[in-house]
Design a protein around this motif. Structure first.
Motif, PDB file in Angstrom:
ATOM      1  N   ILE A   1      43.350  43.102  38.234  1.00 36.50           N
ATOM      2  CA  ILE A   1      43.111  41.675  38.009  1.00 36.50           C
ATOM      3  C   ILE A   1      42.204  41.465  36.803  1.00 36.50           C
ATOM      4  N   VAL A   2      41.214  42.341  36.640  1.00 33.65           N
ATOM      5  CA  VAL A   2      40.359  42.323  35.446  1.00 33.65           C
ATOM      6  C   VAL A   2      40.292  43.740  34.896  1.00 33.65           C
ATOM      7  N   ASN A   3      39.951  43.871  33.622  1.00 36.19           N
ATOM      8  CA  ASN A   3      39.924  45.187  32.985  1.00 36.19           C
ATOM      9  C   ASN A   3      38.794  46.064  33.492  1.00 36.19           C
TER      10      ASN A   3
ATOM     11  N   GLN B   1      37.543  27.730  35.564  1.00 38.45           N
ATOM     12  CA  GLN B   1      38.854  27.821  36.198  1.00 38.45           C
ATOM     13  C   GLN B   1      39.389  29.244  36.149  1.00 38.45           C
ATOM     14  N   THR B   2      39.105  29.940  35.050  1.00 39.27           N
ATOM     15  CA  THR B   2      39.541  31.341  34.945  1.00 39.27           C
ATOM     16  C   THR B   2      38.895  32.177  36.040  1.00 39.27           C
ATOM     17  N   LEU B   3      37.585  31.978  36.282  1.00 38.38           N
ATOM     18  CA  LEU B   3      36.894  32.726  37.332  1.00 38.38           C
ATOM     19  C   LEU B   3      37.439  32.362  38.713  1.00 38.38           C
ATOM     20  N   ILE B   4      37.713  31.080  38.928  1.00 30.39           N
ATOM     21  CA  ILE B   4      38.304  30.660  40.200  1.00 30.39           C
ATOM     22  C   ILE B   4      39.661  31.336  40.396  1.00 30.39           C
TER      23      ILE B   4
ATOM     24  N   GLU C   1      43.118  35.143  43.068  1.00 29.07           N
ATOM     25  CA  GLU C   1      44.083  36.243  43.021  1.00 29.07           C
ATOM     26  C   GLU C   1      43.560  37.451  43.803  1.00 29.07           C
ATOM     27  N   MET C   2      42.269  37.722  43.653  1.00 28.80           N
ATOM     28  CA  MET C   2      41.662  38.835  44.379  1.00 28.80           C
ATOM     29  C   MET C   2      41.790  38.638  45.892  1.00 28.80           C
TER      30      MET C   2
END
Length: 288
Positions: free
Chosen positions: A27-29, A233-236, A241-242
């Motif tokens: 989901i994140v690098n 919004q990106t963090l939300i 997704e997590m």
């Protein structure tokens, strides 16, 4: 991700389970966890505020921090952060060593009532949920909450160590801090603070035993102030997704959490109401 407590406690567990879920599904690098313990999470909170505008950081928060803010009269509050998401609820449990003379809650309360200061109760930070539920139980047992001998530690791991070394006679923390030792038979669970029985936790609730002690310890994420609406919004989206991954679902089941997902403004409104509620409880117990 800032875990504002020592390793081995509830906030640390949430951060590391989230880290694994983010990594497993790419989901994140790069997801990293940093522990910043102290003062009921308010040291971590202060550090988060200093990272204004940095949208690559989130901090785990929850009921404990609301108590820490109130009891430490913290200049920084959760109103100074950007609410991202409320994830799940965790449940508090009272435990004693296997050799303890207290076989049940009534045994413990009888000794406690006879000498409120003579029974050391170990738990997390002053004003946190461990302290609050200990105070609530004392109040229900006609013991002055201000008279109890509550010893604060910076994380569930330290609380467990204190219990096993007989530094404290009773310990209170999230169920997962004691789960392995309960299952191994090294400690005995007396009761769990939950509004109703919890799947996977074969322990009576205080409510079932006739005590009105059911405060829930929720967990969530907030971000530094000053980030853009787009970054928020990106963090939300990342946390949403997590929360939908199999890895996170497994963590919820394994840790006996109860999902209670809430994001953005709705989470912000919840935080405002919850801060008032926790502060009022602490005031009622004579702790602030």
């Amino acid at each position: 991700m800032i875990a504002p407590a020592a390793a081995g406690g509830g906030w640390d567990l949430v951060a590391r389970e989230a880290q694994q879920a983010m990594r497993s599904d790419n989901i994140v690098n790069n997801a990293q966890v940093v522990n910043v313990p102290g003062a009921g999470g308010t040291i971590g909170l202060s550090q988060l505020e200093s990272l204004s505008g940095q949208a690559t950081t989130m901090m785990v928060t929850g009921t404990v921090m609301l108590g820490g803010i109130a009891i430490n009269n913290s200049e920084t509050t959760l109103a100074d952060t950007v609410p991202i998401a409320k994830l799940a609820e965790d449940f508090e449990v009272f435990v004693v060593p296997k050799e303890s003379p207290y076989q049940n809650v009534e045994d413990m309360i009888a000794a406690w009532r006879a000498n409120p200061g003579g029974l050391p109760i170990g738990g997390g930070s002053l004003g946190g949920i461990d302290h609050i539920v200990a105070g609530q139980l004392a109040q229900q047992a006609d013991i002055d909450p201000a008279a109890i001998n509550y010893i604060a530690y910076s994380g569930g791991g330290e609380v467990l160590t204190a219990l096993l070394s007989n530094t404290v006679g009773v310990a209170v923390s999230g169920y997962n801090d004691f789960r392995d030792q309960i299952e191994a038979g090294n400690v005995r669970a007396l009761a769990v603070a939950a509004p109703e029985p919890v799947d996977g936790i074969d322990v009576d609730t205080f409510a079932e035993l006739g005590y009105d002690v059911d405060l829930v310890n929720w967990r969530g994420f907030v971000a530094p102030p000053g980030i853009s609406d787009e970054d928020r919004q990106t963090l939300i989206d990342i946390v949403t997704e997590m929360s939908e991954t199999e890895q996170w679902a497994s963590a919820v089941e394994r840790n006996r959490w109860k999902e209670s997902f809430l994001t953005g403004d709705e989470f912000g409104e919840f935080l405002e109401v919850e801060q008032t509620r926790i502060t009022d409880i602490l005031r009622e117990l004579g702790l602030v």
